[in-house]
Design an enzyme around this catalytic site. Structure first.
Site, PDB file in Angstrom:
ATOM      1  N   ASP A  32       5.150  -3.149 -31.430  1.00 18.56           N
ATOM      2  CA  ASP A  32       4.232  -4.222 -31.193  1.00 18.56           C
ATOM      3  C   ASP A  32       2.912  -4.012 -31.196  1.00 18.56           C
ATOM      4  O   ASP A  32       2.414  -3.155 -30.029  1.00 18.56           O
ATOM      5  CB  ASP A  32       4.580  -4.645 -29.861  1.00 18.56           C
ATOM      6  CG  ASP A  32       3.993  -6.132 -29.592  1.00 18.56           C
ATOM      7  OD1 ASP A  32       3.423  -6.739 -30.252  1.00 18.56           O
ATOM      8  OD2 ASP A  32       4.410  -6.588 -28.122  1.00 18.56           O
ATOM      9  N   ASP A  57       5.170 -14.025 -25.717  1.00 16.78           N
ATOM     10  CA  ASP A  57       4.361 -13.172 -24.881  1.00 16.78           C
ATOM     11  C   ASP A  57       4.181 -13.821 -23.589  1.00 16.78           C
ATOM     12  O   ASP A  57       3.401 -15.069 -23.930  1.00 16.78           O
ATOM     13  CB  ASP A  57       3.110 -12.743 -25.599  1.00 16.78           C
ATOM     14  CG  ASP A  57       3.266 -11.586 -26.718  1.00 16.78           C
ATOM     15  OD1 ASP A  57       3.740 -10.516 -26.397  1.00 16.78           O
ATOM     16  OD2 ASP A  57       3.081 -11.996 -27.927  1.00 16.78           O
TER      17      ASP A  57
END
Ligand code: DX5
Ligand code: ZN
Length: 221
Positions: free
Chosen positions: A173, A35
């Protein structure tokens, strides 16, 4: 169909980055989920270029990059140099997402889009033929450890139907638990970002947990 298991490195402690990557590398996961954030698209920061290079130096697993930033097209070349294999952009963060997705493919990287909880499938439908991966956010992006939003599920079911016409993988996610993974797997979803609920901060080691996750998938086949 095999499960696509993608641990989110946002859950790792930086102190032991190298050791942790080696442990994950040997645990049987498929893709490491990285991320990155700019403090603007979301109010947080993720991994640095330097840390991503450390990840790359310690595994040959594919790396996916979840770009939570405004105008991600500005950075794709720099991230490509870090050895990223899959790049996900949020289409709502880029004025001309089709161009950025094409540039990602030209760099030899798999393009992907991310669909936030508040973004409709209709608004990104033109992008489906251009991508290899679709990441469906089941939390609002920016922080690890948020609770799964169950109202996103009808959209996930419609996406499974749409995918029949295309080639892309679907990955979920945010806030995925054992129960959610099992339910979505039975609805035709193969990809899951693994966070605190399943993989990190548990008593058992990564390898043992991943073995259990794979066993579960055999059960429901
Ligand atoms: C959230 C990130 C996720 C997150 C997943 O914005 O995109 O990748 O780290 O981990 P959990 O499911 O633990 O929140
Ligand atoms: Zn993510």
């Amino acid at each position: 169909m095999e499960k696509l298991l993608c641990p989110s490195l946002l859950n790792l402690s930086d102190d032991y980055l190298k050791d942790e990557i080696i442990r994950l590398d040997q645990s049987g996961v498929d893709i490491l989920h990285i991320d990155v954030m700019d403090g603007e698209y979301v109010p947080n920061f993720g991994m640095s270029f330097q840390e991503i290079k450390t990840v790359r130096a310690n595994t040959s697993l594919p790396l996916d990059l979840h770009m939570m930033m405004k105008n991600p097209g500005r950075y794709i070349r720099r991230y490509a140099e870090c050895g990223i294999n899959i790049m996900y952009i949020h289409p709502d963060s880029e004025p001309i997402p089709t161009e950025t997705l094409a540039e990602i493919r030209e760099l030899g990287i798999h393009p992907g889009i991310v669909i936030n909880p508040g973004i409709s499938l209709e608004s990104v439908a033109e992008l489906f033929p251009l991508v290899d991966y679709v990441l469906v956010m089941t939390v609002n992006p920016g922080f690890a450890g948020r609770d799964y939003l169950p109202w996103v599920e009808p959209k996930i079911e419609r996406l499974v139907e749409i995918r029949k016409k295309y080639q892309f993988h679907i990955v979920i996610d945010g806030g995925v638990t054992w129960e959610i993974m099992e339910r979505l797997w039975n609805k035709g979803i193969e990809g899951f970002v693994l966070g605190k609920q399943i993989l990190f901060g548990q008593e058992e080691d990564y390898k043992t947990i991943i073995k259990k996750v794979r066993k579960h998938s055999n059960f429901s086949c």
